[in-house]
Design a protein around this motif. Structure first.
Motif, PDB file in Angstrom:
ATOM      1  N   ILE A   1      -3.368  -4.840  -1.785  1.00 66.45           N
ATOM      2  CA  ILE A   1      -3.664  -5.937  -0.852  1.00 66.45           C
ATOM      3  C   ILE A   1      -4.794  -6.808  -1.393  1.00 66.45           C
ATOM      4  O   ILE A   1      -4.728  -8.047  -1.351  1.00 66.45           O
ATOM      5  CB  ILE A   1      -4.045  -5.386   0.539  1.00 66.45           C
ATOM      6  CG1 ILE A   1      -2.883  -4.593   1.136  1.00 66.45           C
ATOM      7  CG2 ILE A   1      -4.437  -6.532   1.468  1.00 66.45           C
ATOM      8  CD1 ILE A   1      -1.624  -5.394   1.342  1.00 66.45           C
ATOM      9  N   GLU A   2      -5.842  -6.166  -1.926  1.00 60.40           N
ATOM     10  CA  GLU A   2      -6.965  -6.923  -2.491  1.00 60.40           C
ATOM     11  C   GLU A   2      -6.511  -7.809  -3.646  1.00 60.40           C
ATOM     12  O   GLU A   2      -6.930  -8.969  -3.763  1.00 60.40           O
ATOM     13  CB  GLU A   2      -8.053  -5.963  -2.982  1.00 60.40           C
ATOM     14  CG  GLU A   2      -8.855  -5.279  -1.897  1.00 60.40           C
ATOM     15  CD  GLU A   2      -9.885  -4.336  -2.496  1.00 60.40           C
ATOM     16  OE1 GLU A   2     -11.068  -4.731  -2.567  1.00 60.40           O
ATOM     17  OE2 GLU A   2      -9.499  -3.222  -2.913  1.00 60.40           O
ATOM     18  N   LEU A   3      -5.672  -7.254  -4.499  1.00 60.46           N
ATOM     19  CA  LEU A   3      -5.202  -8.018  -5.650  1.00 60.46           C
ATOM     20  C   LEU A   3      -4.325  -9.190  -5.209  1.00 60.46           C
ATOM     21  O   LEU A   3      -4.459 -10.306  -5.723  1.00 60.46           O
ATOM     22  CB  LEU A   3      -4.424  -7.115  -6.609  1.00 60.46           C
ATOM     23  CG  LEU A   3      -3.971  -7.784  -7.913  1.00 60.46           C
ATOM     24  CD1 LEU A   3      -5.173  -8.223  -8.743  1.00 60.46           C
ATOM     25  CD2 LEU A   3      -3.098  -6.842  -8.733  1.00 60.46           C
ATOM     26  N   LEU A   4      -3.455  -8.955  -4.244  1.00 58.18           N
ATOM     27  CA  LEU A   4      -2.583 -10.028  -3.761  1.00 58.18           C
ATOM     28  C   LEU A   4      -3.398 -11.168  -3.159  1.00 58.18           C
ATOM     29  O   LEU A   4      -3.025 -12.342  -3.279  1.00 58.18           O
ATOM     30  CB  LEU A   4      -1.588  -9.485  -2.730  1.00 58.18           C
ATOM     31  CG  LEU A   4      -0.511  -8.531  -3.254  1.00 58.18           C
ATOM     32  CD1 LEU A   4       0.337  -7.997  -2.103  1.00 58.18           C
ATOM     33  CD2 LEU A   4       0.374  -9.218  -4.282  1.00 58.18           C
ATOM     34  N   ASP A   5      -4.517 -10.837  -2.530  1.00 61.74           N
ATOM     35  CA  ASP A   5      -5.379 -11.864  -1.940  1.00 61.74           C
ATOM     36  C   ASP A   5      -5.994 -12.774  -3.000  1.00 61.74           C
ATOM     37  O   ASP A   5      -6.437 -13.887  -2.694  1.00 61.74           O
ATOM     38  CB  ASP A   5      -6.500 -11.214  -1.120  1.00 61.74           C
ATOM     39  CG  ASP A   5      -5.993 -10.665   0.212  1.00 61.74           C
ATOM     40  OD1 ASP A   5      -4.896 -11.087   0.639  1.00 61.74           O
ATOM     41  OD2 ASP A   5      -6.678  -9.815   0.807  1.00 61.74           O
ATOM     42  N   MET A   6      -6.047 -12.302  -4.238  1.00 63.63           N
ATOM     43  CA  MET A   6      -6.618 -13.109  -5.325  1.00 63.63           C
ATOM     44  C   MET A   6      -5.654 -14.183  -5.815  1.00 63.63           C
ATOM     45  O   MET A   6      -6.050 -15.085  -6.552  1.00 63.63           O
ATOM     46  CB  MET A   6      -7.001 -12.203  -6.505  1.00 63.63           C
ATOM     47  CG  MET A   6      -8.082 -11.197  -6.193  1.00 63.63           C
ATOM     48  SD  MET A   6      -8.441 -10.174  -7.657  1.00 63.63           S
ATOM     49  CE  MET A   6      -9.660  -9.039  -6.983  1.00 63.63           C
ATOM     50  N   PHE A   7      -4.384 -14.071  -5.421  1.00 60.19           N
ATOM     51  CA  PHE A   7      -3.371 -15.030  -5.859  1.00 60.19           C
ATOM     52  C   PHE A   7      -2.882 -15.836  -4.657  1.00 60.19           C
ATOM     53  O   PHE A   7      -2.099 -15.353  -3.851  1.00 60.19           O
ATOM     54  CB  PHE A   7      -2.191 -14.304  -6.511  1.00 60.19           C
ATOM     55  CG  PHE A   7      -2.512 -13.674  -7.837  1.00 60.19           C
ATOM     56  CD1 PHE A   7      -2.344 -14.379  -9.019  1.00 60.19           C
ATOM     57  CD2 PHE A   7      -3.002 -12.377  -7.893  1.00 60.19           C
ATOM     58  CE1 PHE A   7      -2.642 -13.801 -10.239  1.00 60.19           C
ATOM     59  CE2 PHE A   7      -3.303 -11.788  -9.107  1.00 60.19           C
ATOM     60  CZ  PHE A   7      -3.128 -12.504 -10.287  1.00 60.19           C
TER      61      PHE A   7
ATOM     62  N   GLY B   1      -0.219   2.342  -2.864  1.00 58.52           N
ATOM     63  CA  GLY B   1      -0.827   1.042  -2.587  1.00 58.52           C
ATOM     64  C   GLY B   1      -2.106   0.760  -3.329  1.00 58.52           C
ATOM     65  O   GLY B   1      -2.778  -0.251  -3.061  1.00 58.52           O
ATOM     66  N   ASN B   2      -2.471   1.617  -4.263  1.00 64.95           N
ATOM     67  CA  ASN B   2      -3.682   1.405  -5.054  1.00 64.95           C
ATOM     68  C   ASN B   2      -3.344   1.260  -6.531  1.00 64.95           C
ATOM     69  O   ASN B   2      -2.461   1.950  -7.051  1.00 64.95           O
ATOM     70  CB  ASN B   2      -4.661   2.571  -4.879  1.00 64.95           C
ATOM     71  CG  ASN B   2      -5.348   2.533  -3.527  1.00 64.95           C
ATOM     72  OD1 ASN B   2      -5.890   1.508  -3.128  1.00 64.95           O
ATOM     73  ND2 ASN B   2      -5.310   3.648  -2.817  1.00 64.95           N
ATOM     74  N   LEU B   3      -4.070   0.361  -7.187  1.00 65.72           N
ATOM     75  CA  LEU B   3      -3.917   0.155  -8.620  1.00 65.72           C
ATOM     76  C   LEU B   3      -5.125   0.738  -9.338  1.00 65.72           C
ATOM     77  O   LEU B   3      -6.267   0.498  -8.937  1.00 65.72           O
ATOM     78  CB  LEU B   3      -3.832  -1.337  -8.947  1.00 65.72           C
ATOM     79  CG  LEU B   3      -2.578  -2.076  -8.505  1.00 65.72           C
ATOM     80  CD1 LEU B   3      -2.794  -3.574  -8.641  1.00 65.72           C
ATOM     81  CD2 LEU B   3      -1.399  -1.649  -9.345  1.00 65.72           C
TER      82      LEU B   3
ATOM     83  N   ASN C   1     -12.659   0.861 -11.521  1.00 65.93           N
ATOM     84  CA  ASN C   1     -11.391   1.107 -12.201  1.00 65.93           C
ATOM     85  C   ASN C   1     -10.195   1.102 -11.262  1.00 65.93           C
ATOM     86  O   ASN C   1      -9.094   1.457 -11.662  1.00 65.93           O
ATOM     87  CB  ASN C   1     -11.434   2.452 -12.940  1.00 65.93           C
ATOM     88  CG  ASN C   1     -12.184   2.340 -14.253  1.00 65.93           C
ATOM     89  OD1 ASN C   1     -12.585   1.256 -14.642  1.00 65.93           O
ATOM     90  ND2 ASN C   1     -12.374   3.460 -14.918  1.00 65.93           N
ATOM     91  N   SER C   2     -10.401   0.704 -10.010  1.00 63.05           N
ATOM     92  CA  SER C   2      -9.282   0.688  -9.071  1.00 63.05           C
ATOM     93  C   SER C   2      -9.424  -0.473  -8.097  1.00 63.05           C
ATOM     94  O   SER C   2     -10.523  -0.993  -7.869  1.00 63.05           O
ATOM     95  CB  SER C   2      -9.212   2.015  -8.298  1.00 63.05           C
ATOM     96  OG  SER C   2     -10.343   2.164  -7.464  1.00 63.05           O
ATOM     97  N   ILE C   3      -8.293  -0.871  -7.535  1.00 63.04           N
ATOM     98  CA  ILE C   3      -8.260  -1.942  -6.538  1.00 63.04           C
ATOM     99  C   ILE C   3      -7.005  -1.737  -5.702  1.00 63.04           C
ATOM    100  O   ILE C   3      -5.980  -1.267  -6.206  1.00 63.04           O
ATOM    101  CB  ILE C   3      -8.251  -3.336  -7.216  1.00 63.04           C
ATOM    102  CG1 ILE C   3      -8.316  -4.444  -6.163  1.00 63.04           C
ATOM    103  CG2 ILE C   3      -7.027  -3.508  -8.095  1.00 63.04           C
ATOM    104  CD1 ILE C   3      -8.448  -5.839  -6.765  1.00 63.04           C
ATOM    105  N   SER C   4      -7.086  -2.060  -4.434  1.00 65.84           N
ATOM    106  CA  SER C   4      -5.896  -1.927  -3.600  1.00 65.84           C
ATOM    107  C   SER C   4      -4.946  -3.081  -3.896  1.00 65.84           C
ATOM    108  O   SER C   4      -5.367  -4.167  -4.318  1.00 65.84           O
ATOM    109  CB  SER C   4      -6.266  -1.929  -2.115  1.00 65.84           C
ATOM    110  OG  SER C   4      -6.643  -3.230  -1.700  1.00 65.84           O
TER     111      SER C   4
END
Length: 351
Positions: A187-193, A219-221, A182-185
């Motif tokens: 930075i991790e999400l930005l790396d997906m784009f 910094g966490n979603l 239920n969470s992602i940083s």
């Protein structure tokens, strides 16, 4: 929530599908692109979607008729009395470019024209509008804030970024929706784009957090179960529509019809659009100048008193005379109009 079986688990029989060809317009754009265009045209603003729903099949609407139709559907006490030109502008700049409405000439000298809903608008636009308007109504979420209306996007974004805003928003929601956790940083999400600038992604994430669909902290979603349910609802509406699911499309048509025949719901959705629309400001100087320009276009050579009367008559806009005088004076300085003194009165004309 719209009652769907999750796409990942569904096994729909062929006879229950209209098929992908359902979406194809005369221009035969790829289906994925059409969904993005539909959201940009009518899915990112309740008032634009309601404008399409308001148009009766076979009727050609001029500027005043279309505005009157939208006020009529809001019932006895319209929540949003738009300027006469605004629904017409929606047709010109949003609905017409992707073929949802067609421009029709109303006079032999080609000076007067109106808009009519197209076959594509009836077949595809109406149910799509019904689907997203119902989502807005059921979840109390502004479509403009959800999808970042191209008219309200940051000036720092270029036209391509604005055009892709709905698709980018959906991509963010999809990536978060499929996470096992239920969470992602961030930075991790930005790396997906890889094909979208980071600051654009961050802007969309902040907007989704502002309307309560995500939680952004340090910094966490994170997304709660309730938030993920809303994601699921929206994504499955769009994805099932995209594949031509007969059940969804037919239900969406019923939803659209229900909104048109329910003045309270129509008015409520117009109210949500008004709350989140930059066009709703009654004190907008730019909008008032446009109104006066339109008045002079139809009846040139008017005094400030006459202009003031027409503003109230045509646009339900009440201004003090000295305010009108200041605005017309500014329009003359900006070469938007010219002025001639006739006796004791100043008369205004289009330059």
């Amino acid at each position: 929530m719209f009652a769907f079986v999750k796409l990942s688990h569904m096994n729909i029989e062929i006879d229950k599908l209209y098929g992908p060809e359902f979406l194809m317009s005369n221009e035969e754009r790829p289906i994925g692109e059409q969904i993005g265009n539909l959201i940009s045209a009518i899915g990112n603003h309740e008032a634009k979607a309601l404008t399409l729903l308001a148009m009766k099949d076979g009727a050609i609407y001029n500027k005043h008729e279309l505005s009157a139709r939208i006020r009529e559907l809001q019932g006895r006490n319209p929540i949003w009395r738009q300027s006469y030109s605004l629904p017409f502008d929606y047709c010109a700049h949003s609905l017409s470019p992707i073929g949802l409405v067609t421009r029709e000439i109303l006079s032999p000298n080609l000076s007067a024209y109106g808009y009519q809903i197209s076959e594509y608008g009836r077949r595809v636009g109406i149910p799509f509008a019904g689907l997203l308007l119902d989502f807005s109504d059921q979840n109390n979420i502004s479509l403009e804030r959800l999808f970042a209306s191209t008219a309200s996007s940051s000036k720092k974004e270029n036209k391509e970024d604005k055009r892709r805003a709905p698709s980018t928003t959906l991509s963010i929601m999809r990536k978060i929706h499929i996470l096992e956790k239920n969470s992602i940083s961030l930075i991790e999400l930005l790396d997906m784009f890889k094909d979208v600038k980071s600051h654009i992604i961050v802007r969309h994430i902040k907007r989704l957090a502002e309307i309560g669909l995500l939680n952004l902290e340090a910094g966490n979603l994170t997304a709660s179960d309730d938030q993920r349910i809303i994601f699921t609802d929206l994504l499955e509406r769009i994805d099932r529509f995209k594949i031509g699911d007969r059940e969804v499309i037919e239900k969406a048509q019923v939803l659209a019809d229900g909104i048109v025949y329910d003045s309270k719901k129509f008015s409520s959705l117009m109210g949500r659009a008004k709350e989140n629309s930059g066009h709703a400001s009654s004190s907008s100087l730019v909008e008032t100048k446009k109104m006066i320009f339109s008045i002079l276009f139809g009846m040139s050579g008017m005094s400030n008193i006459q202009i003031r009367q027409e503003l109230e008559k045509q646009y339900d806009k009440k201004l003090k005379l000295h305010t009108v005088e200041k605005i017309t004076s500014a329009m003359v300085k900006e070469n938007m109009a010219k002025v001639i003194k006739e006796g004791r009165h100043l008369k205004y004309f289009l330059d």
